[in-house]
Design an enzyme around this catalytic site. Structure first.
Site, PDB file in Angstrom:
ATOM      1  N   LYS A  18       1.052  11.822   5.111  1.00 45.69           N
ATOM      2  CA  LYS A  18       0.590  10.759   6.008  1.00 45.69           C
ATOM      3  C   LYS A  18       1.703  10.592   7.031  1.00 45.69           C
ATOM      4  O   LYS A  18       2.831  10.256   6.682  1.00 45.69           O
ATOM      5  CB  LYS A  18       0.357   9.455   5.247  1.00 45.69           C
ATOM      6  CG  LYS A  18       0.083   8.317   6.248  1.00 45.69           C
ATOM      7  CD  LYS A  18      -0.148   6.977   5.616  1.00 45.69           C
ATOM      8  CE  LYS A  18       0.105   5.894   6.665  1.00 45.69           C
ATOM      9  NZ  LYS A  18      -0.234   4.553   6.195  1.00 45.69           N
ATOM     10  N   GLY A  32       0.278  -4.828   7.396  1.00 45.13           N
ATOM     11  CA  GLY A  32       0.640  -6.030   6.660  1.00 45.13           C
ATOM     12  C   GLY A  32       0.215  -7.341   7.294  1.00 45.13           C
ATOM     13  O   GLY A  32       0.473  -8.408   6.738  1.00 45.13           O
ATOM     14  N   ALA A  79      -4.439   0.227   8.058  1.00 42.29           N
ATOM     15  CA  ALA A  79      -3.529  -0.872   8.433  1.00 42.29           C
ATOM     16  C   ALA A  79      -4.268  -2.104   8.928  1.00 42.29           C
ATOM     17  O   ALA A  79      -5.209  -2.018   9.723  1.00 42.29           O
ATOM     18  CB  ALA A  79      -2.487  -0.469   9.473  1.00 42.29           C
ATOM     19  N   GLY A  80      -3.800  -3.232   8.432  1.00 41.37           N
ATOM     20  CA  GLY A  80      -4.301  -4.514   8.903  1.00 41.37           C
ATOM     21  C   GLY A  80      -5.419  -5.107   8.080  1.00 41.37           C
ATOM     22  O   GLY A  80      -5.809  -6.256   8.297  1.00 41.37           O
ATOM     23  N   SER A 129      -1.012  -3.761   1.636  1.00 47.59           N
ATOM     24  CA  SER A 129      -0.602  -5.161   1.479  1.00 47.59           C
ATOM     25  C   SER A 129      -1.722  -6.058   1.003  1.00 47.59           C
ATOM     26  O   SER A 129      -1.482  -7.008   0.252  1.00 47.59           O
ATOM     27  CB  SER A 129      -0.093  -5.710   2.804  1.00 47.59           C
ATOM     28  OG  SER A 129       0.991  -4.972   3.263  1.00 47.59           O
TER      29      SER A 129
END
Lengths: 285, 68
Positions: free
Chosen positions: A125, A186, A212-213, A235
């Site tokens: 990644k 995150g 992400a997010g 996260s």
């Protein structure tokens, strides 16, 4: 509009409806997720960072059903805690190394080579960060690193932004997927620009993995409804109050969103469309 | 001689190898998930024993950790 125009509009609408993703067939005849030349049983990829303990991480990874799990590379610390990799190996999951913490193509390429050695895998990644407040990718360094790593035989999964032009560049460079962010790593802000994600999805010929997010289950479901092939999150599970329960929720959300996408949703309309026919309504006044 | 191992100066005997540097950070035996770079270039596990280090080289010994 004239009848020819109406007919062409109907044809285009039909084309869009029929372009829903066809499920790949995986092991045992179940639908599979084709990624990097392999077929996977889960479309959810989970990160290992941020858990309070290896035990919490293990329980959440099991609950998530994820088969691919991301890990990072850091200096050996003699006093360091026991091994995340031992848990991942024992659970039979695939450790996907991440070039987390790299700000230049040179760093990312060197980290990827180290990871290839440490994990005995060509998969990586690729994260090349431009800014430590937003953790947004540096597009220029990212494309450079992608080209180098693809040339060296890596299976490159690049963390990118939601720019469809950059996504196409990464695909043209030979990346095995494109992984646009929904919002900053995150941040839990979900998918900031679903329209761009849709545009990326409609043009990509490699899997699009929202990375992400993600904050909660509905964000993951939305990513799949928009046509993403998978979701990568970290996260939202690790820092949830109850990571194991959130991991279960995410697993269900990814499956639900994927099924909803395949089911072919009704279009959004300004006005109502009654679900009960008028014919046969009794006159009672 | 002094080499840098994981960002810190380390005193190793002349002729010390990459394998010695790895032992110096506490890794003994289990190589799974461990990788080494000398001056930014990967040194494969099979080459640790026979790659000699030179004064002032920078050795990075890394492992898989939670993250990503």
């Amino acid at each position: 509009m004239d009848s020819g125009h109406a007919a062409r509009s109907r044809e285009r609408a039909e084309d869009v409806r029929l372009a829903a993703p066809k499920p790949a067939t995986g092991p045992g005849g179940a639908e599979g997720f084709e990624l990097g030349g392999r077929v996977w049983g889960s479309r959810l990829i989970v990160g290992t960072g941020g858990f309070h303990s290896l035990d919490a991480m293990e329980r959440a990874l099991i609950a998530s059903g994820a088969e691919i799990v991301t890990v990072a590379l850091r200096r050996v610390d003699p006093g360091g805690k026991g091994s995340a990799l031992d848990v991942i190996d024992r659970l039979g999951k695939f450790a996907l190394p991440n070039t987390a913490g790299c700000y230049t193509a040179r760093d990312a390429v060197r980290t990827a080579r180290l990871a290839r050695e440490a994990f005995e895998t060509d998969w990586v990644k690729l994260e090349v960060i431009g800014d430590d407040r937003t953790l947004f990718p540096d597009a220029v360094e990212l494309v450079d690193a992608s080209e180098t790593l693809v040339d060296e035989g890596f299976v490159v999964l690049p963390y990118t932004n939601d720019d469809p032009i950059l996504a196409r560049r990464l695909e043209d460079a030979g990346c095995a997927a494109v992984m646009p962010l929904g919002s900053p790593i995150g941040s839990g802000m979900g998918i900031a620009n679903p329209y761009n994600i849709q545009i990326i999805v409609e043009r990509a010929t490699v899997p699009v993995i929202l990375d992400a997010g993600i904050g909660t289950a509905s964000d993951a479901a939305l990513a799949m409804e928009l046509g993403c092939g998978g979701v990568l999150l970290s996260s939202s599970i690790a820092r949830a109050k109850d990571p194991e329960t959130m991991a279960t929720a995410m697993q269900q959300a990814v499956e639900a969103g994927y099924a909803a996408r395949r089911a072919g949703r009704i279009p959004r309309k300004l006005h109502a469309q009654a679900s009960t026919r008028d014919e046969g309504t009794p006159e009672l006044d | 001689m002094i080499v840098r191992v994981n960002g810190r100066p380390a005193e190793l005997p002349e002729g010390a190898t990459v394998a010695d540097a790895v032992k110096a950070v506490g890794i003994d035996g289990e190589n799974r998930g461990i990788a080494v770079a000398v001056d930014g270039e990967v040194v494969r596990g099979t080459d640790w024993e026979r790659t000699r280090l030179l004064e002032r080289q920078a050795v990075e010994v890394v492992r898989a950790v939670q993250g990503g």
